[in-house]
Design a protein around this motif. Structure first.
Motif, short mmCIF file in Angstrom:
data_model
loop_
_atom_site.label_atom_id
_atom_site.label_comp_id
_atom_site.label_asym_id
_atom_site.label_seq_id
_atom_site.Cartn_x
_atom_site.Cartn_y
_atom_site.Cartn_z
N TYR A 86 16.49 -18.34 11.26
CA TYR A 86 15.05 -18.13 11.18
C TYR A 86 14.67 -17.40 9.89
CZ TYR A 86 10.39 -16.48 12.30
OH TYR A 86 9.05 -16.21 12.27
N PHE A 87 15.44 -16.39 9.51
CA PHE A 87 15.10 -15.61 8.33
C PHE A 87 15.71 -16.17 7.06
CE2 PHE A 87 14.44 -12.36 11.62
CZ PHE A 87 13.13 -12.05 11.30
N ASN A 88 16.53 -17.19 7.14
CA ASN A 88 17.15 -17.77 5.95
C ASN A 88 16.15 -18.71 5.30
OD1 ASN A 88 18.93 -18.58 4.03
ND2 ASN A 88 20.02 -20.00 5.35
N LYS A 89 15.70 -18.34 4.11
CA LYS A 89 14.78 -19.19 3.38
C LYS A 89 15.57 -19.91 2.29
CE LYS A 89 10.62 -16.83 4.50
NZ LYS A 89 11.02 -16.81 5.86
N PRO A 90 15.59 -21.22 2.30
CA PRO A 90 16.36 -21.95 1.28
C PRO A 90 15.79 -21.72 -0.11
CG PRO A 90 15.06 -23.46 2.57
CD PRO A 90 14.93 -22.12 3.24
N TYR A 91 16.66 -21.55 -1.04
CA TYR A 91 16.25 -21.30 -2.43
C TYR A 91 16.03 -22.63 -3.12
CZ TYR A 91 16.42 -19.75 -7.26
OH TYR A 91 16.12 -19.51 -8.56
N THR A 92 14.75 -22.96 -3.34
CA THR A 92 14.41 -24.21 -4.02
C THR A 92 13.51 -23.86 -5.20
OG1 THR A 92 12.55 -24.52 -2.54
CG2 THR A 92 14.60 -25.63 -1.95
#
Length: 53
Positions: free
Chosen positions: A28-34
């Motif tokens: 849930y807290f993992n935001k992909p780095y794009t």
């Protein structure tokens, strides 16, 4: 005396629940780095409101 599950069943079950909750919170807290380049953002914002009928 009621029948009870062995202690290792309970520990495995509790371990599974803890792993499951931890995995869900990390996902849930993992935001992909794009990273997006500024030119891509400008082109997307400029083309956003061009309507062709």
């Amino acid at each position: 005396m009621p029948q009870m599950a062995p202690l290792w069943w309970e520990t495995l079950f509790i371990l599974f629940i803890v792993k499951f909750l931890l995995m869900n919170t990390i996902m849930y807290f993992n935001k992909p780095y794009t990273p997006k380049s500024s030119s891509m953002q400008k082109s997307m914002s400029s083309n956003e409101f061009k309507w062709e009928w």
